[in-house]
Design a protein around this motif. Structure first.
Motif, PDB file in Angstrom:
ATOM      1  N   ARG A  56       0.821  -1.214   0.000  1.00 48.11           N
ATOM      2  CA  ARG A  56       0.000   0.000   0.000  1.00 48.11           C
ATOM      3  C   ARG A  56       0.854   1.262   0.000  1.00 48.11           C
ATOM      4  NH1 ARG A  56      -5.641  -0.756   3.296  1.00 48.11           N
ATOM      5  NH2 ARG A  56      -6.156  -2.848   2.536  1.00 48.11           N
ATOM      6  N   ILE A  57       1.965   1.242   0.711  1.00 48.55           N
ATOM      7  CA  ILE A  57       2.859   2.402   0.695  1.00 48.55           C
ATOM      8  C   ILE A  57       3.459   2.578  -0.696  1.00 48.55           C
ATOM      9  CG2 ILE A  57       5.067   3.281   1.545  1.00 48.55           C
ATOM     10  CD1 ILE A  57       2.811   3.720   3.503  1.00 48.55           C
ATOM     11  N   GLU A  58       3.818   1.483  -1.339  1.00 48.79           N
ATOM     12  CA  GLU A  58       4.378   1.565  -2.694  1.00 48.79           C
ATOM     13  C   GLU A  58       3.363   2.159  -3.665  1.00 48.79           C
ATOM     14  OE1 GLU A  58       7.144  -1.233  -5.507  1.00 48.79           O
ATOM     15  OE2 GLU A  58       5.427  -2.185  -4.530  1.00 48.79           O
ATOM     16  N   ALA A  59       2.094   1.818  -3.495  1.00 51.87           N
ATOM     17  CA  ALA A  59       1.048   2.328  -4.384  1.00 51.87           C
ATOM     18  C   ALA A  59       0.885   3.837  -4.270  1.00 51.87           C
ATOM     19  CB  ALA A  59      -0.276   1.633  -4.076  1.00 51.87           C
ATOM     20  N   LEU A  60       1.296   4.422  -3.147  1.00 55.00           N
ATOM     21  CA  LEU A  60       1.186   5.872  -2.963  1.00 55.00           C
ATOM     22  C   LEU A  60       2.260   6.633  -3.731  1.00 55.00           C
ATOM     23  CD1 LEU A  60       0.431   6.013   0.878  1.00 55.00           C
ATOM     24  CD2 LEU A  60      -1.197   6.238  -1.014  1.00 55.00           C
ATOM     25  N   VAL A  65      10.929   7.376  -1.398  1.00 53.62           N
ATOM     26  CA  VAL A  65      10.604   6.158  -0.655  1.00 53.62           C
ATOM     27  C   VAL A  65      10.879   4.920  -1.507  1.00 53.62           C
ATOM     28  CG1 VAL A  65       8.788   4.844   0.503  1.00 53.62           C
ATOM     29  CG2 VAL A  65       8.865   7.336   0.715  1.00 53.62           C
ATOM     30  N   THR A  66      11.613   3.982  -0.938  1.00 51.94           N
ATOM     31  CA  THR A  66      11.849   2.680  -1.544  1.00 51.94           C
ATOM     32  C   THR A  66      11.121   1.633  -0.717  1.00 51.94           C
ATOM     33  OG1 THR A  66      14.043   3.382  -2.293  1.00 51.94           O
ATOM     34  CG2 THR A  66      13.607   1.016  -2.262  1.00 51.94           C
ATOM     35  N   VAL A  67      10.502   0.682  -1.381  1.00 49.59           N
ATOM     36  CA  VAL A  67       9.699  -0.326  -0.687  1.00 49.59           C
ATOM     37  C   VAL A  67      10.195  -1.720  -1.044  1.00 49.59           C
ATOM     38  CG1 VAL A  67       7.384  -1.280  -0.367  1.00 49.59           C
ATOM     39  CG2 VAL A  67       7.687   1.190  -0.650  1.00 49.59           C
ATOM     40  N   ASP A  68      10.242  -2.580  -0.040  1.00 51.09           N
ATOM     41  CA  ASP A  68      10.627  -3.969  -0.254  1.00 51.09           C
ATOM     42  C   ASP A  68       9.736  -4.849   0.614  1.00 51.09           C
ATOM     43  OD1 ASP A  68      11.944  -6.173  -1.200  1.00 51.09           O
ATOM     44  OD2 ASP A  68      13.747  -5.894   0.014  1.00 51.09           O
ATOM     45  N   ALA A  69       9.566  -6.092   0.210  1.00 45.68           N
ATOM     46  CA  ALA A  69       8.752  -7.037   0.978  1.00 45.68           C
ATOM     47  C   ALA A  69       9.345  -8.428   0.844  1.00 45.68           C
ATOM     48  CB  ALA A  69       7.304  -7.026   0.490  1.00 45.68           C
ATOM     49  N   ASP A  70       9.288  -9.186   1.940  1.00 53.26           N
ATOM     50  CA  ASP A  70       9.822 -10.543   1.920  1.00 53.26           C
ATOM     51  C   ASP A  70       9.214 -11.326   3.077  1.00 53.26           C
ATOM     52  OD1 ASP A  70      11.299 -12.750   1.159  1.00 53.26           O
ATOM     53  OD2 ASP A  70      13.158 -11.610   0.929  1.00 53.26           O
ATOM     54  N   ALA A 164      -5.209   2.068   9.230  1.00 55.93           N
ATOM     55  CA  ALA A 164      -4.747   3.095  10.167  1.00 55.93           C
ATOM     56  C   ALA A 164      -3.231   3.221  10.131  1.00 55.93           C
ATOM     57  CB  ALA A 164      -5.220   2.761  11.580  1.00 55.93           C
ATOM     58  N   ALA A 165      -2.526   2.096  10.058  1.00 53.32           N
ATOM     59  CA  ALA A 165      -1.064   2.117  10.033  1.00 53.32           C
ATOM     60  C   ALA A 165      -0.541   2.782   8.767  1.00 53.32           C
ATOM     61  CB  ALA A 165      -0.525   0.690  10.142  1.00 53.32           C
ATOM     62  N   VAL A 166      -1.165   2.505   7.638  1.00 57.28           N
ATOM     63  CA  VAL A 166      -0.729   3.099   6.376  1.00 57.28           C
ATOM     64  C   VAL A 166      -0.952   4.609   6.389  1.00 57.28           C
ATOM     65  CG1 VAL A 166      -1.196   3.212   3.893  1.00 57.28           C
ATOM     66  CG2 VAL A 166      -1.011   0.994   5.032  1.00 57.28           C
ATOM     67  N   ARG A 167      -2.087   5.055   6.919  1.00 56.10           N
ATOM     68  CA  ARG A 167      -2.335   6.498   7.008  1.00 56.10           C
ATOM     69  C   ARG A 167      -1.274   7.173   7.864  1.00 56.10           C
ATOM     70  NH1 ARG A 167      -7.726   4.915   7.880  1.00 56.10           N
ATOM     71  NH2 ARG A 167      -7.565   5.470  10.091  1.00 56.10           N
ATOM     72  N   PHE A 168      -0.986   6.566   9.005  1.00 59.62           N
ATOM     73  CA  PHE A 168       0.012   7.131   9.910  1.00 59.62           C
ATOM     74  C   PHE A 168       1.391   7.174   9.259  1.00 59.62           C
ATOM     75  CE2 PHE A 168       3.488   6.074  12.791  1.00 59.62           C
ATOM     76  CZ  PHE A 168       3.469   7.160  13.645  1.00 59.62           C
ATOM     77  N   LEU A 169       1.812   6.073   8.660  1.00 60.59           N
ATOM     78  CA  LEU A 169       3.145   6.008   8.073  1.00 60.59           C
ATOM     79  C   LEU A 169       3.271   6.961   6.891  1.00 60.59           C
ATOM     80  CD1 LEU A 169       5.931   4.786   8.022  1.00 60.59           C
ATOM     81  CD2 LEU A 169       5.021   2.853   6.701  1.00 60.59           C
ATOM     82  N   ALA A 170       2.241   7.056   6.075  1.00 60.76           N
ATOM     83  CA  ALA A 170       2.285   7.963   4.925  1.00 60.76           C
ATOM     84  C   ALA A 170       2.439   9.410   5.383  1.00 60.76           C
ATOM     85  CB  ALA A 170       1.023   7.803   4.084  1.00 60.76           C
ATOM     86  N   GLU A 171       1.733   9.793   6.436  1.00 60.81           N
ATOM     87  CA  GLU A 171       1.849  11.164   6.937  1.00 60.81           C
ATOM     88  C   GLU A 171       3.222  11.400   7.556  1.00 60.81           C
ATOM     89  OE1 GLU A 171      -0.101  13.741  10.500  1.00 60.81           O
ATOM     90  OE2 GLU A 171      -1.471  13.027   8.954  1.00 60.81           O
ATOM     91  N   THR A 172       3.729  10.410   8.273  1.00 59.48           N
ATOM     92  CA  THR A 172       5.061  10.541   8.866  1.00 59.48           C
ATOM     93  C   THR A 172       6.112  10.747   7.785  1.00 59.48           C
ATOM     94  OG1 THR A 172       4.434   9.151  10.747  1.00 59.48           O
ATOM     95  CG2 THR A 172       6.784   9.389  10.308  1.00 59.48           C
TER      96      THR A 172
END
Length: 205
Positions: A56-60, A65-70, A164-172
């Protein structure tokens, strides 16, 4: 004294120097490099909260910002961590205060290998020792509820907590607010720090 209309996005009528929104926009222009690593197993229901957060962060498409997942963190992640100013390790939590917790991560003073998987503090320690990096790291623990079954889906409660976590992290990230959550007294530790900051959905509104 001449009053000029503020040109921030809220289009308020205060002086630019006194406008809180304008100050936040100015801070946002000084964007640091941020790495978000979401880890967990999407095939085990709510254990996939970390990768889902990363997706979701990557989609923004946030600048800088660099995004990785594993499935898990490994020593190889230290190289990517070392190339950024901030790193956020996003994972599911079994017992965090809902909807999520967010706190600084300390580099571990002693690293013991018990498996190929590493905790965030160990990855940060490798980034410091191997690459002389001084990246600041944070743990984002998103509360999950269902883990003991197979399936690539999140429970209803986990989906709400994720939002809620994505909203918070995106604003941060947008307003470069990491300093508000960093502990300047942190020192190397022999164990992972307890995540101490919990937010409720009401705190985000």
């Amino acid at each position: 004294m001449r009053w000029d209309r503020c040109r921030c996005w809220s289009n308020c009528a205060t002086m630019p120097a006194a406008c809180w929104t304008a100050k936040r926009e100015e801070t946002a222009l000084k964007r640091p490099s941020v790495l978000v690593i979401g880890y967990g197993n999407p095939g085990r229901l709510d254990d996939g909260l970390g990768p889902a957060c990363a997706e979701r962060i990557e989609a923004l498409a946030l600048p800088g910002v660099t995004v990785d997942a594993d499935y898990q963190l490994t020593v190889e992640d230290a190289a990517a961590v070392a190339q950024h100013d901030y790193v956020v390790f996003a994972d599911a939590s079994l017992d965090a205060r809902a909807p999520f917790v967010f706190a600084p991560v300390q580099p571990l003073a002693e690293i013991t290998f018990t498996s190929h998987s590493l905790p965030p503090g160990a990855v940060l320690a490798f980034a410091h020792s191997m690459f002389d990096a001084r990246v600041q790291a944070f743990a984002l623990g998103i509360r999950g509820y269902r883990f003991n079954a197979f399936g690539e889906r999140l429970s209803p409660g986990a989906r709400r907590n994720l939002a809620a976590a994505v909203r918070f992290l995106a604003e941060t990230i947008r307003f470069n607010r990491f300093a508000e959550y960093a502990d300047p007294r942190q020192k190397p530790s022999t164990k992972e720090p307890r995540v101490v900051m919990g937010l409720t959905a009401a705190d985000l509104n």
